[in-house]
Write an enzyme that holds these catalytic residues in place. Structure first.
Site, PDB file in Angstrom:
ATOM      1  N   GLY A 130       9.007  -4.553  -0.073  1.00  0.00           N
ATOM      2  CA  GLY A 130       8.296  -3.419  -0.857  1.00  0.00           C
ATOM      3  C   GLY A 130       7.733  -2.432  -0.164  1.00  0.00           C
ATOM      4  N   CYS A 131       6.865  -1.842  -0.626  1.00  0.00           N
ATOM      5  CA  CYS A 131       6.100  -0.675   0.095  1.00  0.00           C
ATOM      6  C   CYS A 131       5.477  -1.293   1.393  1.00  0.00           C
ATOM      7  CB  CYS A 131       4.763  -0.360  -0.548  1.00  0.00           C
ATOM      8  SG  CYS A 131       3.739   0.806  -0.027  1.00  0.00           S
ATOM      9  N   PHE A 132       5.905  -0.660   2.505  1.00  0.00           N
ATOM     10  CA  PHE A 132       5.536  -1.153   3.960  1.00  0.00           C
ATOM     11  C   PHE A 132       4.188  -1.114   4.262  1.00  0.00           C
ATOM     12  CE2 PHE A 132       7.814   2.920   5.705  1.00  0.00           C
ATOM     13  CZ  PHE A 132       6.920   3.820   5.132  1.00  0.00           C
TER      14      PHE A 132
END
Length: 161
Positions: free
Chosen positions: A12-14
Site C-alpha cells: 500500500g502507501c509507502f
C-alpha cells in the site's frame, strides 16, 4: 554489526509501510521508492497513473544478526490486508498492490512458505493476493517522500492497518 541484507516490500502507501519497518531493531536503513514496473526513473505522478507498472515499495537494509527475514515477513503480513487486490484502504490502483520482492533464493523460499502459512492460518477470510516476484531495479522516490511520517509527525497521508 554484520553484513547488511536487503529486503523489499510493497503493502500500500509507502509512507506508513516505511514507518512500520523503521521502528524494528535491526532495520538500519529504509527508503521508499518504486519497484516492479517498466518505466525507468519514474516520478510519483507517473506511478499514480497506473501506467508504469510500479508499486510503491520500501527497501530495507537490515542486520540479519539482529532481525531475521522471517521476522520482517511477519511484520509485512501484519501491517496490511494482503487479500485486497490493487488497493489498501482508500488507496486504489496497481501501485498499491501487495508484493514481496525477493533478493535471493532463500528469501523466495521464505516468502512462499510464509504466504502458505498465512493462507492456512485462517486469519483472512478471502484469498491472499500478494505477489512474490524477483527484485529488479528499485527507483528511489522523491526526497519529500522519504521518512514522511517522521518529518510530519505522523500527520497527513496514509495509514497502515
Amino acid at each position: 554489526m554484520g553484513d547488511l541484507k536487503t529486503a523489499t516490500f510493497a503493502a500500500g502507501c509507502f509512507w506508513g509501510v516505511e514507518e512500520a519497518f523503521r521502528k524494528i531493531p535491526g532495520v538500519m536503513v529504509t527508503e521508499v521508492g518504486y519497484a516492479g514496473g517498466t518505466t525507468k526513473n519514474p516520478r510519483y505522478e507517473e506511478v499514480c497513473t497506473g501506467q508504469t507498472g510500479h508499486a510503491e515499495a520500501v527497501r530495507i537494509l537490515y542486520d540479519p544478526d539482529m532481525v531475521t527475514y522471517r521476522k520482517l515477513l511477519s511484520i509485512f503480513w501484519s501491517i496490511h490486508d494482503p487479500t485486497q487486490k490493487n488497493r489498501q484502504g482508500p488507496d486504489t490502483g496497481t501501485n498499491y498492490r501487495s508484493v514481496i520482492f525477493y533478493h535471493d533464493p532463500e528469501q523466495m523460499q521464505a516468502a512462499i512458505q510464509s504466504k502458505e502459512d498465512i493462507e492456512r492460518s485462517g486469519r483472512f477470510k478471502r484469498p491472499v493476493v500478494t505477489e512474490i516476484i524477483p527484485a529488479t531495479v528499485f527507483w528511489r522516490a522523491e526526497k519529500y517522500h522519504q521518512q514522511y511520517h517522521e518529518k510530519h509527525g505522523g500527520a497527513g497521508g496514509c495509514r497502515i492497518t
